[in-house]
Design a protein around this motif. Structure first.
Motif, PDB file in Angstrom:
ATOM      1  N   LEU A   1       0.833  -1.204   0.000  1.00 14.25           N
ATOM      2  CA  LEU A   1       0.000   0.000   0.000  1.00 14.25           C
ATOM      3  C   LEU A   1       0.868   1.253   0.000  1.00 14.25           C
ATOM      4  O   LEU A   1       0.662   2.173  -0.796  1.00 14.25           O
ATOM      5  CB  LEU A   1      -0.924  -0.004   1.216  1.00 14.25           C
ATOM      6  N   VAL A   2       1.869   1.273   0.880  1.00 15.37           N
ATOM      7  CA  VAL A   2       2.718   2.453   1.032  1.00 15.37           C
ATOM      8  C   VAL A   2       3.700   2.611  -0.118  1.00 15.37           C
ATOM      9  O   VAL A   2       3.927   3.716  -0.619  1.00 15.37           O
ATOM     10  CB  VAL A   2       3.468   2.394   2.383  1.00 15.37           C
ATOM     11  N   GLU A   3       4.277   1.504  -0.570  1.00 12.60           N
ATOM     12  CA  GLU A   3       5.366   1.586  -1.550  1.00 12.60           C
ATOM     13  C   GLU A   3       4.907   1.516  -3.000  1.00 12.60           C
ATOM     14  O   GLU A   3       5.627   1.992  -3.896  1.00 12.60           O
ATOM     15  CB  GLU A   3       6.384   0.470  -1.283  1.00 12.60           C
ATOM     16  N   LYS A   4       3.710   0.958  -3.263  1.00 11.09           N
ATOM     17  CA  LYS A   4       3.272   0.779  -4.644  1.00 11.09           C
ATOM     18  C   LYS A   4       1.940   1.446  -4.949  1.00 11.09           C
ATOM     19  O   LYS A   4       1.815   2.174  -5.939  1.00 11.09           O
ATOM     20  CB  LYS A   4       3.207  -0.720  -4.973  1.00 11.09           C
ATOM     21  N   VAL A   5       0.938   1.187  -4.127  1.00 14.69           N
ATOM     22  CA  VAL A   5      -0.406   1.670  -4.444  1.00 14.69           C
ATOM     23  C   VAL A   5      -0.535   3.172  -4.193  1.00 14.69           C
ATOM     24  O   VAL A   5      -1.015   3.914  -5.055  1.00 14.69           O
ATOM     25  CB  VAL A   5      -1.464   0.883  -3.653  1.00 14.69           C
ATOM     26  N   GLU A   6      -0.115   3.643  -3.025  1.00 18.47           N
ATOM     27  CA  GLU A   6      -0.258   5.071  -2.740  1.00 18.47           C
ATOM     28  C   GLU A   6       0.580   5.951  -3.673  1.00 18.47           C
ATOM     29  O   GLU A   6       0.088   7.004  -4.099  1.00 18.47           O
ATOM     30  CB  GLU A   6       0.064   5.348  -1.268  1.00 18.47           C
ATOM     31  N   PRO A   7       1.806   5.570  -4.054  1.00 17.18           N
ATOM     32  CA  PRO A   7       2.503   6.378  -5.070  1.00 17.18           C
ATOM     33  C   PRO A   7       1.754   6.436  -6.397  1.00 17.18           C
ATOM     34  O   PRO A   7       1.756   7.465  -7.078  1.00 17.18           O
ATOM     35  CB  PRO A   7       3.853   5.670  -5.209  1.00 17.18           C
ATOM     36  N   ALA A   8       1.109   5.327  -6.782  1.00 15.26           N
ATOM     37  CA  ALA A   8       0.325   5.327  -8.016  1.00 15.26           C
ATOM     38  C   ALA A   8      -0.887   6.246  -7.889  1.00 15.26           C
ATOM     39  O   ALA A   8      -1.246   6.956  -8.840  1.00 15.26           O
ATOM     40  CB  ALA A   8      -0.123   3.901  -8.352  1.00 15.26           C
ATOM     41  N   ILE A   9      -1.513   6.255  -6.710  1.00 15.63           N
ATOM     42  CA  ILE A   9      -2.635   7.155  -6.470  1.00 15.63           C
ATOM     43  C   ILE A   9      -2.183   8.603  -6.556  1.00 15.63           C
ATOM     44  O   ILE A   9      -2.857   9.453  -7.155  1.00 15.63           O
ATOM     45  CB  ILE A   9      -3.267   6.849  -5.095  1.00 15.63           C
ATOM     46  N   LYS A  10      -1.029   8.906  -5.992  1.00 13.84           N
ATOM     47  CA  LYS A  10      -0.513  10.267  -6.054  1.00 13.84           C
ATOM     48  C   LYS A  10      -0.239  10.678  -7.492  1.00 13.84           C
ATOM     49  O   LYS A  10      -0.505  11.818  -7.888  1.00 13.84           O
ATOM     50  CB  LYS A  10       0.770  10.377  -5.220  1.00 13.84           C
ATOM     51  N   ALA A  11       0.283   9.748  -8.313  1.00 12.87           N
ATOM     52  CA  ALA A  11       0.574  10.054  -9.712  1.00 12.87           C
ATOM     53  C   ALA A  11      -0.695  10.345 -10.501  1.00 12.87           C
ATOM     54  O   ALA A  11      -0.668  11.111 -11.472  1.00 12.87           O
ATOM     55  CB  ALA A  11       1.337   8.895 -10.351  1.00 12.87           C
ATOM     56  N   LEU A  12      -1.820   9.748 -10.091  1.00 17.13           N
ATOM     57  CA  LEU A  12      -3.086  10.019 -10.769  1.00 17.13           C
ATOM     58  C   LEU A  12      -3.528  11.469 -10.542  1.00 17.13           C
ATOM     59  O   LEU A  12      -4.203  12.054 -11.379  1.00 17.13           O
ATOM     60  CB  LEU A  12      -4.168   9.061 -10.268  1.00 17.13           C
ATOM     61  N   GLY A  13      -3.179  12.027  -9.378  1.00 18.83           N
ATOM     62  CA  GLY A  13      -3.539  13.404  -9.066  1.00 18.83           C
ATOM     63  C   GLY A  13      -5.008  13.559  -8.734  1.00 18.83           C
ATOM     64  O   GLY A  13      -5.815  12.625  -8.876  1.00 18.83           O
ATOM     65  N   GLY A  14      -5.369  14.739  -8.277  1.00 26.41           N
ATOM     66  CA  GLY A  14      -6.759  15.021  -7.954  1.00 26.41           C
ATOM     67  C   GLY A  14      -7.271  14.170  -6.810  1.00 26.41           C
ATOM     68  O   GLY A  14      -6.533  13.805  -5.899  1.00 26.41           O
ATOM     69  N   ALA A  15      -8.560  13.844  -6.856  1.00 23.21           N
ATOM     70  CA  ALA A  15      -9.210  13.064  -5.811  1.00 23.21           C
ATOM     71  C   ALA A  15      -9.372  11.614  -6.265  1.00 23.21           C
ATOM     72  O   ALA A  15      -9.866  11.354  -7.362  1.00 23.21           O
ATOM     73  CB  ALA A  15     -10.569  13.659  -5.475  1.00 23.21           C
ATOM     74  N   VAL A  16      -8.957  10.695  -5.418  1.00 21.75           N
ATOM     75  CA  VAL A  16      -9.074   9.255  -5.691  1.00 21.75           C
ATOM     76  C   VAL A  16      -9.741   8.603  -4.497  1.00 21.75           C
ATOM     77  O   VAL A  16      -9.350   8.834  -3.346  1.00 21.75           O
ATOM     78  CB  VAL A  16      -7.697   8.615  -5.945  1.00 21.75           C
ATOM     79  N   VAL A  17     -10.747   7.781  -4.763  1.00 25.34           N
ATOM     80  CA  VAL A  17     -11.454   7.052  -3.710  1.00 25.34           C
ATOM     81  C   VAL A  17     -11.063   5.580  -3.811  1.00 25.34           C
ATOM     82  O   VAL A  17     -11.383   4.904  -4.785  1.00 25.34           O
ATOM     83  CB  VAL A  17     -12.980   7.208  -3.848  1.00 25.34           C
ATOM     84  N   LEU A  18     -10.335   5.100  -2.809  1.00 21.10           N
ATOM     85  CA  LEU A  18      -9.938   3.695  -2.735  1.00 21.10           C
ATOM     86  C   LEU A  18     -10.977   2.981  -1.880  1.00 21.10           C
ATOM     87  O   LEU A  18     -11.122   3.274  -0.693  1.00 21.10           O
ATOM     88  CB  LEU A  18      -8.544   3.582  -2.126  1.00 21.10           C
ATOM     89  N   LYS A  19     -11.696   2.018  -2.484  1.00 18.39           N
ATOM     90  CA  LYS A  19     -12.851   1.441  -1.782  1.00 18.39           C
ATOM     91  C   LYS A  19     -12.862  -0.083  -1.828  1.00 18.39           C
ATOM     92  O   LYS A  19     -12.129  -0.699  -2.591  1.00 18.39           O
ATOM     93  CB  LYS A  19     -14.156   1.981  -2.376  1.00 18.39           C
ATOM     94  N   ASP A  20     -13.713  -0.656  -0.963  1.00 21.52           N
ATOM     95  CA  ASP A  20     -13.927  -2.099  -0.888  1.00 21.52           C
ATOM     96  C   ASP A  20     -12.663  -2.822  -0.422  1.00 21.52           C
ATOM     97  O   ASP A  20     -11.983  -3.512  -1.179  1.00 21.52           O
ATOM     98  CB  ASP A  20     -14.413  -2.658  -2.228  1.00 21.52           C
ATOM     99  N   TYR A  21     -12.370  -2.655   0.865  1.00 18.79           N
ATOM    100  CA  TYR A  21     -11.176  -3.212   1.489  1.00 18.79           C
ATOM    101  C   TYR A  21     -11.379  -4.675   1.863  1.00 18.79           C
ATOM    102  O   TYR A  21     -12.516  -5.112   2.107  1.00 18.79           O
ATOM    103  CB  TYR A  21     -10.839  -2.420   2.758  1.00 18.79           C
ATOM    104  N   PRO A  22     -10.287  -5.435   1.964  1.00 19.83           N
ATOM    105  CA  PRO A  22     -10.403  -6.771   2.567  1.00 19.83           C
ATOM    106  C   PRO A  22     -10.996  -6.648   3.962  1.00 19.83           C
ATOM    107  O   PRO A  22     -10.698  -5.689   4.692  1.00 19.83           O
ATOM    108  CB  PRO A  22      -8.951  -7.265   2.626  1.00 19.83           C
ATOM    109  N   ILE A  23     -11.821  -7.605   4.364  1.00 21.76           N
ATOM    110  CA  ILE A  23     -12.509  -7.508   5.644  1.00 21.76           C
ATOM    111  C   ILE A  23     -11.516  -7.410   6.794  1.00 21.76           C
ATOM    112  O   ILE A  23     -11.784  -6.756   7.814  1.00 21.76           O
ATOM    113  CB  ILE A  23     -13.461  -8.711   5.831  1.00 21.76           C
TER     114      ILE A  23
END
Length: 282
Positions: free
Chosen positions: A157-179
């Motif tokens: 999450l910290v090393e791969k997913v969140e940097p990708a979210i930052k690269a997308l820019g603007g507002a991103v909603v990450l939803k439907d987490y593992p229980i």
């Protein structure tokens, strides 16, 4: 102390937030800051205060208010987390938290978007949705739903997913987490591996966290007990289970709730890269 402009920006934001919720029939509440039994979450440590603790969130009290018959409530207040300090973290911070009965996590997502637009004229207008499974498959090469590994999840999450979210820019909603990554959220109907939870990122900064709230006291107790065992294994303090909170869950209607960091919102509005730019005292 910070400049008057920083204080004025905070004042304007607080006025607009309160106006937004009052216009929609919400009741502003105040709940205890010092409590005997903090909500037990795996990676959040409460700040000791004598024989009590300072709250990490008003959540356990808000849900008791929902169970008592209040339909829409919100609170702006100080919360505390032990040992958290950095550009985006502070041990004392201002939280906006609100709940609506007979609503789910997507209902409160729409309201969150409207609230931020009412407070921040330059807020991103386009909110990009990503599921956790989709984001992890694309950016980390695996699906944590049904294959959950806590350490791997947190690292990716910290090393791969969140940097990708930052690269997308603007507002991103990450939803439907593992229980396993949503201790206070209900399961998604038809898919017990998924929790109805989302997190909002703006310009890569995690700003808000929301659930369709779990209202089953038996399942909630089991999750707390599992969390207690994990905290014990990690050498962390194990807090008592709040029996009043569990008793209230059985009377709580289906609800959605959101917690949003006011200081981070103000930081984004100011175009700053550190909370120090918007906190009047450090």
């Amino acid at each position: 102390m910070k400049s008057t402009s920083s204080l004025e920006r905070r004042d304007r934001a607080m006025r607009r937030i309160r106006a937004f919720f009052h216009e929609r029939g919400y009741l502003e509440v105040e709940t205890p800051i010092r409590l005997a039994t903090p909500c037990m979450e795996l990676h959040i440590d409460a700040e000791p205060s004598g024989d009590h603790f300072l709250r990490t969130s008003p959540e356990i009290f808000h849900k008791q208010l929902l169970a008592a018959g209040h339909d829409r409530i919100f609170e702006i207040g100080k919360c505390f987390r032990h040992g958290e300090r950095g550009k985006l973290h502070h041990p004392e911070y201002t939280m906006l938290e609100w709940y609506q009965t007979h609503a789910d996590y997507m209902d409160v997502l729409a309201e969150t978007k409207a609230m931020i637009a009412a407070v921040w004229e330059d807020a991103p207008a386009d909110w990009k949705p990503l599921t956790v499974s989709g984001a992890f498959l694309e950016y980390a090469g695996w699906d944590p739903a049904g294959n959950y590994d806590e350490d791997r999840f947190d690292i990716d999450l910290v090393e791969k997913v969140e940097p990708a979210i930052k690269a997308l820019g603007g507002a991103v909603v990450l939803k439907d987490y593992p229980i396993e990554a949503a201790a206070l959220s209900r399961r998604k109907p038809g898919n017990p591996l998924i929790a109805e939870r989302w997190e909002l990122y703006i310009e890569g900064i995690e700003l808000a966290n929301a659930y369709s709230e779990l209202t089953d006291p038996v399942e909630q107790r089991a999750r707390f007990l599992e969390c207690a065992e994990q905290r014990k294994a990690m050498g962390k303090a194990v807090y008592p289970i709040d029996e009043a909170f569990l008793a209230a869950l059985g009377n709580m209607p289906p609800s959605g709730g959101v917690a949003l960091g006011i200081d981070r919102l103000l930081m984004l509005m100011a175009g700053a890269d550190s909370l120090d730019a918007v906190l009047p005292f450090r």
